[in-house]
Scaffold this active site. Sequence first.
Site, mmCIF file in Angstrom:
data_model
loop_
_atom_site.group_PDB
_atom_site.id
_atom_site.type_symbol
_atom_site.label_atom_id
_atom_site.label_comp_id
_atom_site.label_asym_id
_atom_site.label_seq_id
_atom_site.Cartn_x
_atom_site.Cartn_y
_atom_site.Cartn_z
ATOM 1 C CB CYS A 303 -0.964 0.010 1.172
ATOM 2 S SG CYS A 303 -1.280 -1.590 1.900
ATOM 3 N NE ARG A 332 3.032 -8.993 6.158
ATOM 4 C CZ ARG A 332 1.733 -8.910 5.906
ATOM 5 N NH1 ARG A 332 0.909 -9.732 6.515
ATOM 6 N NH2 ARG A 332 1.277 -8.025 5.062
ATOM 7 C CD GLN A 350 -0.371 -8.665 0.403
ATOM 8 O OE1 GLN A 350 0.037 -7.607 -0.065
ATOM 9 N NE2 GLN A 350 -0.743 -8.794 1.663
ATOM 10 C CG ASP A 352 -2.260 -5.332 -2.445
ATOM 11 O OD1 ASP A 352 -3.451 -5.178 -2.118
ATOM 12 O OD2 ASP A 352 -1.303 -4.907 -1.771
ATOM 13 C CG HIS A 354 -3.744 -0.214 -2.718
ATOM 14 N ND1 HIS A 354 -2.617 -0.945 -2.988
ATOM 15 C CD2 HIS A 354 -4.106 -0.517 -1.445
ATOM 16 C CE1 HIS A 354 -2.292 -1.655 -1.910
ATOM 17 N NE2 HIS A 354 -3.184 -1.423 -0.965
ATOM 18 C CE LYS A 437 -11.907 -5.637 9.118
ATOM 19 N NZ LYS A 437 -10.807 -6.529 9.373
ATOM 20 C CG HIS A 483 -6.071 -1.106 1.737
ATOM 21 N ND1 HIS A 483 -4.719 -0.988 1.660
ATOM 22 C CD2 HIS A 483 -6.500 -0.095 2.534
ATOM 23 C CE1 HIS A 483 -4.326 0.050 2.399
ATOM 24 N NE2 HIS A 483 -5.390 0.604 2.940
HETATM 25 ZN ZN LIG Z 1 -3.303 -2.219 0.880
#
Ligand SMILES: [Zn+2]
Length: 620
Positions: A303, A332, A350, A352, A354, A437, A483
């Site tokens: 992000c 991680r 991910q 992902d 945005h 969310k 997100h």
């Molecule tokens: Zn994000």
Amino acid sequence: MGAAPQNPAPVSEAELERMRHSTAHLLAAAVAALWPEARFGVGPAIKFGFFYDIEVPVAIGPKELERIEQKMRELRKKKLSFERIELPIEDAIAEMERRGQRYKVELLTLLRDKGSTAVAKETGDESVVDGAGQSTVSFYKTGDFVDLCRGPHVSVTTEIGAFKLTTVAGAYWRGDERNPQLQRIYGLMFATQEELERHIQLLEEAKRRDHRRLGQELDLFTFSDLVGPGLPLFTPRGTLLRRLLEDFVQSLQEPLGYQRVQIPHITKNDLYKTSGHWDKFQEDLFHVRGKSGEEFCIKPMNCPHHTQIFACRQRSYRDLPIRLSEVTSVYRDELPGALQGLSRVRMITQDDAHVFCTPEQVQDEALRIYQIIDAFYRPFGMQLSIRLSLWDAEKPQKYLGTKEMWESAQEQLRSVLRTRGVTWIEEAGEAAFYGPKIDFTAKDALDRAWQLATIQLDFNLPERFDLKYIAEDGQPRRPVMLHRAVLGSVERFMSVLIEHYAGAFPTWLSPLQAVVVPIADRHNAYAQSIVEKLGSVPLRSGIGGGIRAEVDDSRESMQKKIRNAQLRKIPYMLVVGDREQAEGAAAVRLRSGTDLKALPLDAIIARLQAEIETRTDQPT
Ligand SMILES: [Zn+2]
Ligand SMILES: [Zn+2]
């Protein structure tokens, strides 16, 4: 997972927890009766059951478990009551010292000196303590056994449901490896015998479907000691499976205006200092030092990077919404003990995206995301349940942004759900401080619920990075950031899928979709021509080069070849002999065992093509 749906008298979760925790007492009472010198740690209720950490002079094996279980049944039958006793904390310490219960003495001392939260945090058992700052503690007596506990319990032992002791594992006292290792005895408890048995059956089925074993057997991924734990390596087959999933998401989101971007995998720490993640997560990051002495870390999320793409030029309201997407890995530093196959890894990929939009566009953007998620999960036959997490209107100081922002955003999310005509649950106070969310939980073939997809609003990062767009009135305004994840993590989603299908993927996802089995050597050339023909079938997805097939020209018998293909979970077997060759056909067998008899090649191709392009769940 709650009680089995067919159970006519559902027992509430709270009641089950009380029963499970009471069973932990019963377990300890049985151990104390068998080994009077036993010392006890903690014994909380957990999902589906309970455990107790104990110190006994014997190694607990299957035989001992059986003895303990037998004793538990004996004690339960006695209809013993759970009697509450209150003692001043100093008297309690003295009493536990007298009984030689050194772990309970430690807990009580911790409770006296540091308060109840320290005990709950260190031991993971909240049941041993009452509210903070009290000067007395409560004990519960069951028969001859007395335990430090705040309750609540069932009133008599006969109210405990159907239970079974399952396993024993080593557990360091208070989770610290410098402390003695206790034996942790695990058990299951359900309200009825039927539910207990059903759960045991599901556990056995889950073991049979374990993605770690199936992943090896089906040659999808591997781990290497040289690379390190939690860092999976994907083989060609596994990589193909990943690409098919990623491509599916891409095919759904591209028409809705998502644009692909690409970011580096490391960053200066400054990025996370600005985003605010540094303070919370620096311990969980992998750190890298550059030649110039500059400090970098490997990205744990995307992000903050994506905000910098938004911020790279001046944006007008006419440019919004901007939808950036990327399939990329984050890292991680999980402890090796916490890692598990593909479900818990150190490299997380991910899917992902945005979205940067105006506050008024939230509803429309959330609806688009919903559309993608819904279309994605449909072919897997997984039912989605939906949860909307809201702020706590009583405590606005805990959240970022104004009351108007929150109420408008929440109402927009609600109206998305209304538009889709679905049912959902709302949880006040469950939102993160930075925005409301929607979470999606998917149920797999074993009735297990997985939290995978999510739509998360964010008022915080745009603020942190001072993101702006020029509004219609010429004034700079703050965009809202959304997100969104569809699969969640590619690795975890793969682990779920492998177990959901027990490795027998639908045709569109099968790394190998058909195996051609020649009856004799003289049919090999014909078999090979079928593989080539299948491989040149144009497919809309374009991945994997047509229909993926191979010839099994090994020396095995035809029966053995069919059996092997079934073990490899290949959806189609095409058997060819003299007659098939003469007719331009193949005898079709499904991995399920269904025999479709001889079909012309064109019909087989049409069937496979339709199945792949519509992403049909299973061939029938
Ligand atoms: Zn994000
Ligand atoms: Zn208790």
